[in-house]
Design a protein around this motif. Sequence first.
Motif, PDB file in Angstrom:
ATOM      1  N   GLN A  22       0.825  -1.206   0.000  1.00  0.00           N
ATOM      2  CA  GLN A  22       0.000   0.000   0.000  1.00  0.00           C
ATOM      3  C   GLN A  22       0.861   1.258   0.000  1.00  0.00           C
ATOM      4  O   GLN A  22       0.519   2.261  -0.640  1.00  0.00           O
ATOM      5  CB  GLN A  22      -0.928  -0.022   1.224  1.00  0.00           C
ATOM      6  CG  GLN A  22      -1.991  -1.105   1.148  1.00  0.00           C
ATOM      7  CD  GLN A  22      -2.791  -1.248   2.427  1.00  0.00           C
ATOM      8  OE1 GLN A  22      -2.321  -0.902   3.507  1.00  0.00           O
ATOM      9  NE2 GLN A  22      -4.005  -1.777   2.323  1.00  0.00           N
ATOM     10  N   LYS A  23       1.988   1.196   0.706  1.00  0.00           N
ATOM     11  CA  LYS A  23       2.893   2.353   0.724  1.00  0.00           C
ATOM     12  C   LYS A  23       3.446   2.622  -0.671  1.00  0.00           C
ATOM     13  O   LYS A  23       3.504   3.779  -1.129  1.00  0.00           O
ATOM     14  CB  LYS A  23       4.039   2.095   1.701  1.00  0.00           C
ATOM     15  CG  LYS A  23       5.048   3.231   1.783  1.00  0.00           C
ATOM     16  CD  LYS A  23       6.122   2.930   2.817  1.00  0.00           C
ATOM     17  CE  LYS A  23       7.137   4.074   2.902  1.00  0.00           C
ATOM     18  NZ  LYS A  23       8.194   3.808   3.913  1.00  0.00           N
ATOM     19  N   ARG A  29       1.225   6.535  -6.913  1.00  0.00           N
ATOM     20  CA  ARG A  29       0.012   7.212  -7.397  1.00  0.00           C
ATOM     21  C   ARG A  29       0.127   8.731  -7.208  1.00  0.00           C
ATOM     22  O   ARG A  29      -0.229   9.513  -8.096  1.00  0.00           O
ATOM     23  CB  ARG A  29      -1.213   6.669  -6.664  1.00  0.00           C
ATOM     24  CG  ARG A  29      -2.533   7.255  -7.161  1.00  0.00           C
ATOM     25  CD  ARG A  29      -3.716   6.588  -6.499  1.00  0.00           C
ATOM     26  NE  ARG A  29      -3.932   5.237  -7.011  1.00  0.00           N
ATOM     27  CZ  ARG A  29      -3.649   4.130  -6.356  1.00  0.00           C
ATOM     28  NH1 ARG A  29      -3.148   4.198  -5.119  1.00  0.00           N
ATOM     29  NH2 ARG A  29      -3.869   2.948  -6.893  1.00  0.00           N
ATOM     30  N   ASP A  30       0.646   9.157  -6.072  1.00  0.00           N
ATOM     31  CA  ASP A  30       0.783  10.587  -5.803  1.00  0.00           C
ATOM     32  C   ASP A  30       1.770  11.240  -6.767  1.00  0.00           C
ATOM     33  O   ASP A  30       1.492  12.300  -7.339  1.00  0.00           O
ATOM     34  CB  ASP A  30       1.244  10.784  -4.354  1.00  0.00           C
ATOM     35  CG  ASP A  30       1.409  12.251  -3.993  1.00  0.00           C
ATOM     36  OD1 ASP A  30       0.400  12.993  -4.036  1.00  0.00           O
ATOM     37  OD2 ASP A  30       2.542  12.668  -3.675  1.00  0.00           O
ATOM     38  N   ALA A  36       0.975  14.332 -14.258  1.00  0.00           N
ATOM     39  CA  ALA A  36      -0.052  14.300 -15.310  1.00  0.00           C
ATOM     40  C   ALA A  36      -0.185  12.941 -15.979  1.00  0.00           C
ATOM     41  O   ALA A  36      -0.622  12.845 -17.131  1.00  0.00           O
ATOM     42  CB  ALA A  36       0.212  15.383 -16.362  1.00  0.00           C
ATOM     43  N   TYR A  37       0.166  11.866 -15.273  1.00  0.00           N
ATOM     44  CA  TYR A  37      -0.057  10.512 -15.786  1.00  0.00           C
ATOM     45  C   TYR A  37      -1.444  10.038 -15.355  1.00  0.00           C
ATOM     46  O   TYR A  37      -1.861  10.250 -14.223  1.00  0.00           O
ATOM     47  CB  TYR A  37       1.012   9.546 -15.267  1.00  0.00           C
ATOM     48  CG  TYR A  37       2.342   9.710 -15.958  1.00  0.00           C
ATOM     49  CD1 TYR A  37       2.803   8.760 -16.862  1.00  0.00           C
ATOM     50  CD2 TYR A  37       3.134  10.831 -15.720  1.00  0.00           C
ATOM     51  CE1 TYR A  37       4.024   8.916 -17.507  1.00  0.00           C
ATOM     52  CE2 TYR A  37       4.356  11.009 -16.355  1.00  0.00           C
ATOM     53  CZ  TYR A  37       4.793  10.045 -17.251  1.00  0.00           C
ATOM     54  OH  TYR A  37       6.001  10.214 -17.880  1.00  0.00           O
ATOM     55  N   GLY A 129       3.922   0.172 -13.978  1.00  0.00           N
ATOM     56  CA  GLY A 129       4.543   0.642 -15.210  1.00  0.00           C
ATOM     57  C   GLY A 129       3.988   1.957 -15.701  1.00  0.00           C
ATOM     58  O   GLY A 129       2.869   2.348 -15.344  1.00  0.00           O
ATOM     59  N   VAL A 130       4.780   2.654 -16.516  1.00  0.00           N
ATOM     60  CA  VAL A 130       4.328   3.878 -17.173  1.00  0.00           C
ATOM     61  C   VAL A 130       4.624   3.772 -18.670  1.00  0.00           C
ATOM     62  O   VAL A 130       5.566   3.097 -19.083  1.00  0.00           O
ATOM     63  CB  VAL A 130       5.009   5.147 -16.607  1.00  0.00           C
ATOM     64  CG1 VAL A 130       4.823   5.240 -15.109  1.00  0.00           C
ATOM     65  CG2 VAL A 130       6.484   5.202 -16.962  1.00  0.00           C
TER      66      VAL A 130
END
Length: 434
Positions: A22-23, A29-30, A36-37, A129-130
């Motif tokens: 979760q960390k 996510r932050d 802007a992803y 992934g991005v």
Amino acid sequence: MGEIQALRGTRDILPEEVGYWQKVEATARDILLKAAYREIRTPIFEQTELFERGIGEATDVVGKEMYTFRDRGDRSITLRPEGTAGVVRSLIEHSLYTQGGVQRLWYTGPMFRYERPQAGRQRQFHQLGVEVLGSADPRADVEVIVIATHILQSLGLKNLHLDINSVGNLEDRNAYRQALVDYLTPYKDELDPDSQERLSRNPLRILDSKDKRTQEIAQNAPSILDHLGTYSRQHFDKVQQLLTNLGISYQLNPRLVRGLDYYTHTAFEIQSDDLGAQATVCGGGRYDGLVAQLGGPETPAVGWAIGLERLILLLQKLQEPALPSMDFYIVSRGDAAEAQALVLAQQLRQAGFSVDLDLSGSAFKKQFARADRSGAIACLILGDEEAANHTVKLKWMASKEQSAISQAELLANIEELRSQLSRGWERGARGDRR
């Protein structure tokens, strides 16, 4: 009848470990939101053709590691072995490229490869992934590297280093491929069996062999950096300059080719010195031809994936102090007290607090022991006396300080209670226990 256990190469992520996951997810996510992803979620299984065309039939992933089966409609289906091909398929299917500008996407979830299980490597594993689709600018390459570095450093990781290389474009690789085959052919009988097979099918993958003798032979092989065309060289030079401008140290690794056929130009890995043989935490690169290869328009792209199992191993080695799992642990005994405790727990939860209510009905001593182990900041205690007076005892777990307060007063001063909890957590984090 024997006990049913998890299949080899899969594992349960137990509650004690989930906090690390979760960390990671919250941190990533932050950071990605601020850059802007946008998150994308694709199916866990796809048509097998997607991976055969996208990853490459000559790769180990397609040839040896995919979980492929025929469904009841006699279609060949594969559990996804990686995330990029599915994202690109979605981009094409939903015409996301028509929205204009660059698409910055991220994903997380399980992947599947039939590999030999070991620490940090499972047959069902998880990736974050991005993908940046629609930009050929070297700044996109550097942006994704910077974001990966930011995420890892924000999680407290140290002893990281960045390896980069360029695998050029198709013309560069064709020229290099011949030079590599010419060099390796006299050593064919000394190569490991997999590399002997790759010599005719996919010779660049020989550079990624883990066989000791093959590595020794490859050490003196020609470098792909000497076979880059003008555009590829200029692109890679710009990537290096931008990394230098940002103060990100790196080392050139001309043997770094990555394991999938779709890579072009920049390839990179972020490794940890704390992981032993399985050192790579993040890997990625540019894949300018994949969208067109899968039926879409010519679309340059770059991305990476982080192996979460390896990342979690690192976080556990760091032994980062976990945030308390609960604000309150409620202990109660007696019919009236237990009924009031249930109401109080729900009122506190609705006010935004995290609350663990002991439902065991066991003696206070046993409940207090569980409260100590819970990681809660404070313990609320209700017995017969508290139930009769509609009060509660508030005990701070770090200092062991204890006081009585009416239940109504407790609920009427939510903001003050929140402030007290914050101070209580700070005392606990400092270890101010008496």
